[in-house]
Design a protein around this motif. Structure first.
Motif, PDB file in Angstrom:
ATOM      1  N   UNK A 118      37.499  32.934  52.261  1.00 45.21           N
ATOM      2  CA  UNK A 118      37.882  32.076  53.388  1.00 45.21           C
ATOM      3  C   UNK A 118      37.296  30.671  53.255  1.00 45.21           C
ATOM      4  N   UNK A 164      43.890  35.049  59.659  1.00 47.29           N
ATOM      5  CA  UNK A 164      43.102  34.239  58.732  1.00 47.29           C
ATOM      6  C   UNK A 164      43.830  32.936  58.381  1.00 47.29           C
ATOM      7  N   UNK A 188      46.021  31.170  59.976  1.00 51.97           N
ATOM      8  CA  UNK A 188      45.955  30.166  61.041  1.00 51.97           C
ATOM      9  C   UNK A 188      44.517  29.700  61.254  1.00 51.97           C
ATOM     10  N   UNK A 189      43.595  30.652  61.307  1.00 48.87           N
ATOM     11  CA  UNK A 189      42.214  30.292  61.663  1.00 48.87           C
ATOM     12  C   UNK A 189      41.494  29.486  60.591  1.00 48.87           C
ATOM     13  N   UNK A 190      42.002  29.544  59.356  1.00 42.37           N
ATOM     14  CA  UNK A 190      41.287  28.831  58.292  1.00 42.37           C
ATOM     15  C   UNK A 190      42.132  27.753  57.605  1.00 42.37           C
ATOM     16  N   UNK A 232      45.253  25.936  61.624  1.00 42.03           N
ATOM     17  CA  UNK A 232      44.757  25.219  62.805  1.00 42.03           C
ATOM     18  C   UNK A 232      44.423  23.770  62.473  1.00 42.03           C
ATOM     19  N   UNK A 233      44.031  23.545  61.250  1.00 44.40           N
ATOM     20  CA  UNK A 233      43.683  22.173  60.859  1.00 44.40           C
ATOM     21  C   UNK A 233      44.917  21.271  60.932  1.00 44.40           C
ATOM     22  N   UNK A 234      46.068  21.860  60.619  1.00 46.68           N
ATOM     23  CA  UNK A 234      47.314  21.088  60.628  1.00 46.68           C
ATOM     24  C   UNK A 234      48.027  21.169  61.968  1.00 46.68           C
ATOM     25  N   UNK A 254      48.833  20.434  53.367  1.00 45.41           N
ATOM     26  CA  UNK A 254      47.456  19.938  53.338  1.00 45.41           C
ATOM     27  C   UNK A 254      47.272  19.011  52.127  1.00 45.41           C
ATOM     28  N   UNK A 265      32.893  29.723  59.796  1.00 44.84           N
ATOM     29  CA  UNK A 265      33.538  28.892  58.771  1.00 44.84           C
ATOM     30  C   UNK A 265      34.768  28.187  59.300  1.00 44.84           C
ATOM     31  N   UNK A 266      35.127  28.456  60.538  1.00 45.00           N
ATOM     32  CA  UNK A 266      36.346  27.862  61.081  1.00 45.00           C
ATOM     33  C   UNK A 266      36.104  27.390  62.498  1.00 45.00           C
ATOM     34  N   UNK A 306      38.381  26.889  64.635  1.00 42.83           N
ATOM     35  CA  UNK A 306      39.267  27.651  65.507  1.00 42.83           C
ATOM     36  C   UNK A 306      38.616  28.971  65.891  1.00 42.83           C
ATOM     37  N   UNK A 307      37.984  29.630  64.919  1.00 41.17           N
ATOM     38  CA  UNK A 307      37.301  30.881  65.222  1.00 41.17           C
ATOM     39  C   UNK A 307      36.137  30.634  66.170  1.00 41.17           C
ATOM     40  N   UNK A 317      39.353  19.566  67.064  1.00 43.06           N
ATOM     41  CA  UNK A 317      40.378  20.215  66.235  1.00 43.06           C
ATOM     42  C   UNK A 317      41.649  19.357  66.211  1.00 43.06           C
ATOM     43  N   UNK A 362      41.685  16.904  63.482  1.00 44.65           N
ATOM     44  CA  UNK A 362      41.499  17.329  62.088  1.00 44.65           C
ATOM     45  C   UNK A 362      42.585  16.830  61.132  1.00 44.65           C
ATOM     46  N   UNK A 363      43.858  16.761  61.551  1.00 43.83           N
ATOM     47  CA  UNK A 363      44.842  16.223  60.605  1.00 43.83           C
ATOM     48  C   UNK A 363      44.443  14.848  60.080  1.00 43.83           C
ATOM     49  N   UNK A 412      41.582  15.253  57.478  1.00 46.42           N
ATOM     50  CA  UNK A 412      41.886  15.694  56.105  1.00 46.42           C
ATOM     51  C   UNK A 412      42.794  14.704  55.389  1.00 46.42           C
TER      52      UNK A 412
END
Lengths: 537, 551
Positions: free
Chosen positions: A59, A203, A205-207, A210-212, A230, B69-70, B72-73, B214, B217-218, B221
């Motif tokens: 992850x 996983x 989405x969560x890793x 969600x960033x996008x 990405x 590590x996330x 979102x989590x 969050x 974040x776009x 990155x």
């Protein structure tokens, strides 16, 4: 009086502790089989913990994010009292085994027959039990790990949909004596040993997603699309990377390395494969590869293997050579464009449509500078078309420019100046490409009939491109849909024109950043039939 | 929230799955099929349960590492996550949690004489709730100022006044004082008549929550360049590039977007694209800049005031024009953007120095195309002035103004970052200024005050990005989730729910937006730059009227 052993004692005299541990199994519980099973069970838990570790490690790398969490052996408890106490099962096309609508006892297509749902054999006597929500799939089910007496297979003995397990054709474990049941709180319970259970912990989405800000159901395609997008965020919208991203979003393979050469093309009844010196690309059976994809062809990164998706980055019509067969392809791929209201200085309500159809240029009255006005027809409401030409004429008049100069090359020198006479001809799309669109516009053409189901359902994700393509550029998206039409032979007397419907026209449009006015969405799915297991409320 | 789990952290649910595996595998052996492994048996209590607990503990630890590590989590966990832990993740995106900031503003001190005064750094003023506001450097005031001295001015009532800049002692948006708030100086000021807040304080920001982080974040990155909508946001906000960290949201109006008027300067009037307008929301609550401007008499009771392009670059709308020493308590009256207590005035805009720029701005449409940019200037025609009617007099002009519009424009114009042949114009977002009146029924035990509810609503509105609408239901949901039992949604003139907004269009007209939902697409007019991608909702707590009823 109690006697406590100080913890330090155990630590300082470790050998004694080991002896005690050993003496439990040799002196208190002399049962080597029990010891063996217990360590076997610990081994299963240990291996599973390792799986958690590897997931956690993977992850950390967005390219290696596991789509699902895998449980090698996963005990699931089902209770008799829960049988058929869950929601209906959605029967849909493409399921395995194939559900058949109708009793299947006689000719299923008899005129006037009324079909029952769920009459096919595999779905007879189906029973359902709720699983925990995160269970995505179970490869097989046994009654125990060590020496299984029965193995149930996914799609043969059971199916899983929406976190409900459906045992097919009377294969409920409670009817199978190989599954040991035991009484539990006024009911019976059975432990199903599930092999290779995939848990959806979201996983992807969560890793990644969600960033996008991109959420979809967990799948490898979703992961691939997320990573491809990405990459474009990271490094910018190079043509290669944009193509890779479009391909990933639409589930359409593209060449993944800078340069690779086609070495073999495998075409079987099950699949089509293109083997290059760097990768092997697999397509569904029947896939029509682009004519250029032949042995020895050199692919560059981002190049598509089929004509399902095409990105036209150059819309300069002056480059269109009439002898070039590509011209016909472009005209076929981009037969028309819709230019929405905000494309124009004039205040329009909807916008206008333009095509390659040649249309006459009509002479109109002279303006205050003594220059003739001209116009040609474009698609759109009369109000919008009038507004467009009024604005152009006004601008020309204010800036003392002759309207004919704008249409230079399209108007004949010797045309009549009578109002309403034809002064020349023009293909509107060519005119607007030449004067407006050639600089900063692109066209993405999608052959919807050839896209995969993932691709068709995922077209809306192309909106991500809005954020990552250069802000000064515009991308048209054309969806080519081949509708199956009824043929009419007008020579046949009975098929008069009165019987012909002009057909449904697409009167609405959607553009990047806004839905269509008709509220059609790319998420539209096929209709599902709901089937209720016996006893479901 | 740390990874210091112990056996006490393990729950029954965690243990059950491991126990199931252990007991099931043992019972697979026919001889043990009926083995009693219930709670209380030796095997279960001494061997199986401790082992199951240890496995569960290890799984808990791994899951924690995985979860951390996330972002979102972390958000889904519902736990309060330390900033350092969030920054651990954000470091991978070359960013970090934005710093909280302190509010700042001016204090007006009215004096009975014009003697010189000195405030040393650290001198403070206290508001009625005990919050302190500090001078950050030495300030010398004089009636006849020289060098760096600040002026003591004479007021219309023959007294004197001086304006002292201060900064909040602590971080937090509850330090955003409103105009007119009385203050007490930390030591006596000779001849002081009164001491009040001169203009609304601004600049405070609370820590961004995870959802907001969050959402950014776009941009985090993205590569940093003036290219895509995301990368433009990225280069402007990155501390190592533009460094405009006060940008809360950004709308990039480019090819094919509503309100992109600058790419149609051709005979056909059709977009050739290639032009980009940037609307950065550089504020949370609407920022007000106070100008002391000299008006020139143009009539018996009228004056003309010029707001130069440099005075308040890109200013959005004029809130009030008053006497220079006036402290009014401006109230939004649902009908106008202008505050009650202001002189009547007309605000006329024009383009400034467009020939000196390379930007594509049509002279035929210059007022609209330079609106809310650093290339606009304004002329205020003030009427109804009946006191101190001299040829020239000083006015206090308060304008809604997004900070850093000129600085951002200068940055994107810089040859170090600008792409060849590119054309980016920076505009202040159009603020849809909100007025809200509502009556809330709350439980007797709820201690939340009216002001706290006002700030709650204002915070919500002021943290919105460029969105299509502000709905009644989202505000009601916000209130209900904060303990309110019932919101009166009737149209009762006193207690009912009233939500309205006002937008100043680029041609100077005022566009009203009426509730219950304020839907920007319903009032879109791209010719005057009114659209969802150019407008942001903004609320000042003074424009939120709440009646609390205990039930």
């Amino acid at each position: 009086m109690s006697y406590e052993v100080p913890p330090t004692y155990n630590i300082e005299t470790g050998n004694l502790l080991y002896r005690w541990l050993g003496s439990f199994w040799s002196g208190i519980c002399e049962d080597s089989e029990l010891l063996r099973k217990m360590y076997q069970a610990n081994g299963v838990l240990s291996a599973q913990l390792y799986q958690e570790y590897t997931d956690s490690l993977n992850l950390s790398n967005r390219n290696k994010v596991p789509v699902f969490h895998r449980k090698m052996w996963f005990p699931v408890e089902i209770r008799l009292s829960d049988r058929n106490s869950v929601a209906a099962c959605g029967v849909e096309l493409g399921m395995v085994p194939t559900p058949v609508i109708g009793p299947q006892t006689a000719s299923p297509y008899e005129i006037g027959a009324v079909f029952d749902i769920g009459g096919s054999a595999p779905y007879a006597d189906i029973t359902a039990y709720k699983l925990s929500n995160d269970i995505h799939s179970i490869a097989s089910i046994t009654n125990n790990i060590g020496s299984p007496d029965v193995i149930y297979l996914n799609g043969v003995n059971y199916i899983i949909k929406d976190s409900v397990i459906y045992f097919l054709a009377g294969q409920d474990p409670f009817n199978n004596t190989n599954f040991q049941s035991e009484t539990y709180e006024d009911t019976e319970k059975i432990i199903l040993w599930c092999v290779d259970t995939l848990l959806d912990r979201e996983y992807v989405y969560n890793y990644v997603g969600y960033v996008l800000g991109l959420k979809q159901e967990s799948s490898s395609e979703y992961l691939q699309a997320g990573n491809a997008l990405w990459d474009v965020y990271n490094t910018g919208a190079s043509i290669d990377l944009v193509n890779v991203a479009i391909g990933a979003v639409l589930g359409e393979p593209v060449a993944l390395t800078e340069q690779e050469k086609v070495e073999a093309i495998v075409n079987t009844s099950r699949l089509v494969q293109v083997v290059t010196d760097a990768n092997v690309y697999t397509f569904p059976a029947g896939t029509e590869l682009a004519s250029k994809i032949i042995n020895g062809y050199s692919l560059h990164k981002g190049e598509f293997f089929t004509d399902t998706v095409k990105l036209y980055t150059n819309l300069d019509p002056t480059r269109l050579n009439v002898d070039n067969p590509e011209v016909d392809v472009l005209k076929s791929d981009i037969p028309a464009l819709f230019m929405p209201a905000q494309f124009f200085r004039a205040k329009l309500d909807q916008g206008i449509g333009i095509s390659w159809d040649s249309t006459p240029i009509i002479t109109d009255k002279v303006d205050k500078n003594g220059n003739y006005r001209y116009y040609f027809n474009v698609f759109g409401s009369s109000e919008d078309v009038n507004s467009l030409w009024s604005d152009i004429w006004q601008y020309c008049e204010d800036n003392e420019v002759a309207c004919k100069d704008i249409l230079q090359g399209y108007i004949t020198d010797d045309h009549s100046t009578v109002v309403g006479s034809i002064a020349g001809s023009i293909a509107p799309i060519e005119f607007f490409m030449r004067n407006c669109l050639k600089a900063n516009a692109m066209v993405l053409v999608l052959d919807i009939n050839k896209l995969s189901e993932f691709g068709r359902n995922n077209i809306y994700t192309l909106r991500q491109l809005y954020k990552i393509l250069p802000a000064h550029t515009y991308t048209f998206v054309i969806e080519k849909i081949n509708d199956i039409c009824d043929n009419y032979d007008l020579a046949v007397e009975s098929e008069t024109t009165e019987e012909l419907d002009a057909g449904k026209g697409i009167s609405s449009y959607a553009y990047v950043g806004a839905p269509s006015f008709e509220h059609l969405t790319y998420r539209d799915r096929t209709v599902q039939l709901k089937w209720l297991p016996e006893g479901c409320g | 929230m740390d990874n210091n789990f112990t056996l006490e952290s393990v729950t029954q649910d965690n243990v059950n799955q491991a126990m199931l595996t252990l007991t099931s595998l043992i019972k697979e052996v026919p001889a043990y099929a009926n083995l009693d492994l219930s709670t209380g048996t030796v095997l279960t209590d001494l061997l199986l349960r401790p082992q199951a607990e240890l496995w569960s503990l290890e799984e808990l630890r791994i899951n924690f590492v995985t979860q951390m590590k996330s972002l979102q989590s972390m958000l889904d966990s519902g736990e309060t996550i330390p900033v350092d832990t969030i920054n651990d993740i954000l470091s991978n995106f070359s960013t970090s949690v934005p710093d909280e900031t302190k509010s700042s503003g001016d204090i007006i001190i009215k004096l009975g004489n014009n003697s010189d005064r000195l405030f040393t750094a650290g001198y403070y003023f206290t508001d009625p709730t005990g919050k302190q506001f500090i001078t950050v450097s030495d300030y010398s005031f004089s009636f006849q100022p020289v060098n760096d001295e600040l002026p003591i001015r004479q007021s219309a009532d023959e007294n004197y006044y001086m304006i002292v800049p201060v900064v909040a002692a602590e971080i937090g948006d509850d330090y955003m004082l409103k105009q007119g708030t009385p203050l007490v100086p930390s030591s006596d000021i000779f001849g002081m008549i009164s001491c009040n807040v001169y203009a609304d304080f601004s600049g405070a920001s609370n820590a961004a929550d995870l959802t907001a982080i969050i959402a950014n974040l776009p941009a985090a990155i993205s590569h940093r360049s003036l290219e895509s909508r995301t990368s433009i946001s990225s280069i402007l906000t990155d501390p190592n590039f533009g460094g405009f960290t006060s940008i809360k949201a950004i709308s990039v109006v480019g090819a094919g977007d509503l309100c992109q008027l600058r790419d149609k300067h051709n005979y056909i009037g059709a977009s050739t694209f290639g032009r980009v307008d940037i609307y950065p929301r550089t504020f949370s609550s609407p920022t007000i800049v106070t100008l002391l401007k000299t008006g020139v008499k143009t009539g018996a009771d009228s004056y003309e005031i010029t707001i130069d392009a440099d005075d308040a670059p890109g200013y959005y709308a004029v809130k009030s024009v008053t006497d220079a020493d006036a402290v009014i308590n401006p109230i939004f009256d649902f009908d106008t953007i202008v505050a009650i207590g202001s002189y009547n005035f007309e605000d006329t805009r024009e383009a400034d120095d467009i020939l000196d720029t390379f930007h594509d701005i049509s002279a035929d449409n210059a007022v609209i195309e330079t609106a809310y940019t650093k290339y606009q200037k304004g002329t205020l025609t003030v009427s109804g002035v009946t006191t101190s009617v001299t040829e020239e007099r000083l006015f206090k002009v308060q304008v809604y103004c997004a900070p850093y519009i000129a600085e951002i424009q200068n940055y994107v114009d810089g040859t170090a970052v600008r792409n060849i042949k590119s054309d980016y114009i920076v505009r202040s977002p159009l603020m849809c200024l909100i007025g809200l009146r509502c009556t809330l029924d709350i439980p007797k035990t709820l201690t939340t005050t009216t002001d706290e509810f006002k700030y709650l609503i204002a915070d919500h509105i002021n943290n919105l990005s460029f969105v299509n609408k502000l709905s009644q239901s989202e505000l009601v949901g916000l209130l209900i989730s904060n303990g309110v039992k019932y919101v009166d949604l009737s149209s009762d003139a006193t207690y009912g729910f009233k939500l309205e907004g006002r937008i100043r269009a680029a041609d100077g007209s005022i566009v009203p937006v009426y509730g219950p939902d304020l839907v920007i697409p319903n009032v879109t007019d791209e010719q005057v730059l009114v659209a969802a991608n150019t407008c942001v909702f903004a609320a000042d707590v003074t424009n939120i009227f709440i009646t609390l009823r205990k039930i």
